[in-house]
Design a protein around this motif. Structure first.
Motif, mmCIF file in Angstrom:
data_model
loop_
_atom_site.group_PDB
_atom_site.id
_atom_site.type_symbol
_atom_site.label_atom_id
_atom_site.label_comp_id
_atom_site.label_asym_id
_atom_site.label_seq_id
_atom_site.Cartn_x
_atom_site.Cartn_y
_atom_site.Cartn_z
ATOM 1 N N LEU A 3 66.850 49.588 -5.543
ATOM 2 C CA LEU A 3 68.014 49.130 -4.787
ATOM 3 C C LEU A 3 69.078 48.668 -5.764
ATOM 4 O O LEU A 3 68.824 48.481 -6.953
ATOM 5 N N THR A 6 75.949 45.666 -4.412
ATOM 6 C CA THR A 6 77.337 46.111 -4.550
ATOM 7 C C THR A 6 78.292 44.944 -4.808
ATOM 8 O O THR A 6 77.899 43.775 -4.754
ATOM 9 N N GLU A 40 61.248 48.151 -4.183
ATOM 10 C CA GLU A 40 61.621 48.001 -2.769
ATOM 11 C C GLU A 40 60.537 47.234 -2.014
ATOM 12 O O GLU A 40 60.293 47.460 -0.847
ATOM 13 N N VAL A 51 66.975 42.849 1.151
ATOM 14 C CA VAL A 51 67.769 43.468 2.218
ATOM 15 C C VAL A 51 67.648 42.642 3.497
ATOM 16 O O VAL A 51 68.630 42.447 4.215
ATOM 17 N N SER A 57 74.886 42.417 3.894
ATOM 18 C CA SER A 57 74.378 43.797 3.831
ATOM 19 C C SER A 57 74.961 44.592 2.663
ATOM 20 O O SER A 57 75.520 45.669 2.837
ATOM 21 N N CYS A 58 74.786 44.047 1.463
ATOM 22 C CA CYS A 58 75.360 44.700 0.282
ATOM 23 C C CYS A 58 74.288 45.234 -0.668
ATOM 24 O O CYS A 58 74.517 45.341 -1.864
ATOM 25 N N PRO A 60 72.212 48.493 -0.937
ATOM 26 C CA PRO A 60 71.786 49.857 -0.586
ATOM 27 C C PRO A 60 70.838 50.429 -1.642
ATOM 28 O O PRO A 60 70.582 49.804 -2.675
ATOM 29 N N ILE A 61 70.363 51.636 -1.399
ATOM 30 C CA ILE A 61 69.561 52.365 -2.371
ATOM 31 C C ILE A 61 70.452 52.765 -3.540
ATOM 32 O O ILE A 61 71.578 53.221 -3.356
ATOM 33 N N HIS A 62 69.949 52.593 -4.739
ATOM 34 C CA HIS A 62 70.702 52.956 -5.942
ATOM 35 C C HIS A 62 70.667 54.479 -6.082
ATOM 36 O O HIS A 62 69.591 55.072 -6.206
#
Length: 93
Positions: A3, A6, A40, A51, A57-58, A60-62
C-alpha cells in the motif's frame, strides 16, 4: 501488493500504531509505507488495518508494488522469521 499513503494524508497518527509489520513511519511531509514490510496485513488480519482506520481514505494500492496473495504470505513469513531471529539474538527487530 504494498500500500501507499497519498498526499491527502493529514498526519492524524492513527495508521502507524495499527501496522503489525512496522511498515508505516513519518516521512518528510506525511506518513509513508515501506513496501518491503507491507503485507496488507496478510498473516495478521483479514483487511489492511491502516485502511480501516484512515479517516481520509488516502491509502491505495501502490502501483509499483503489485503482489499476489502468495507473495504477500511469503513476505509475511520472511518478516516473521527475521523477527524471531532478532528475538533469539537479543537484537530489536
Amino acid at each position: 501488493m504494498a500500500l501507499t499513503i497519498t498526499d491527502e494524508c493529514i498526519n492524524c497518527d492513527v495508521c502507524e500504531p495499527e501496522c503489525p509489520n512496522q511498515a508505516i513511519s513519518m516521512g518528510e511531509e506525511h506518513y509513508v509505507i515501506d513496501p518491503g514490510r507491507c503485507t496488507e496485513c496478510v498473516g495478521h488480519f483479514d483487511e489492511p488495518q491502516c485502511v480501516q482506520v484512515c479517516p481520509v481514505s488516502c491509502i491505495p494500492i501502490h502501483p509499483d508494488f503489485v503482489e499476489d496473495r502468495e507473495t504477500l504470505w511469503q513476505k509475511y513469513r520472511r518478516l516473521q522469521a527475521a523477527k524471531e531471529a532478532a528475538k533469539a539474538t537479543g537484537v530489536a527487530g
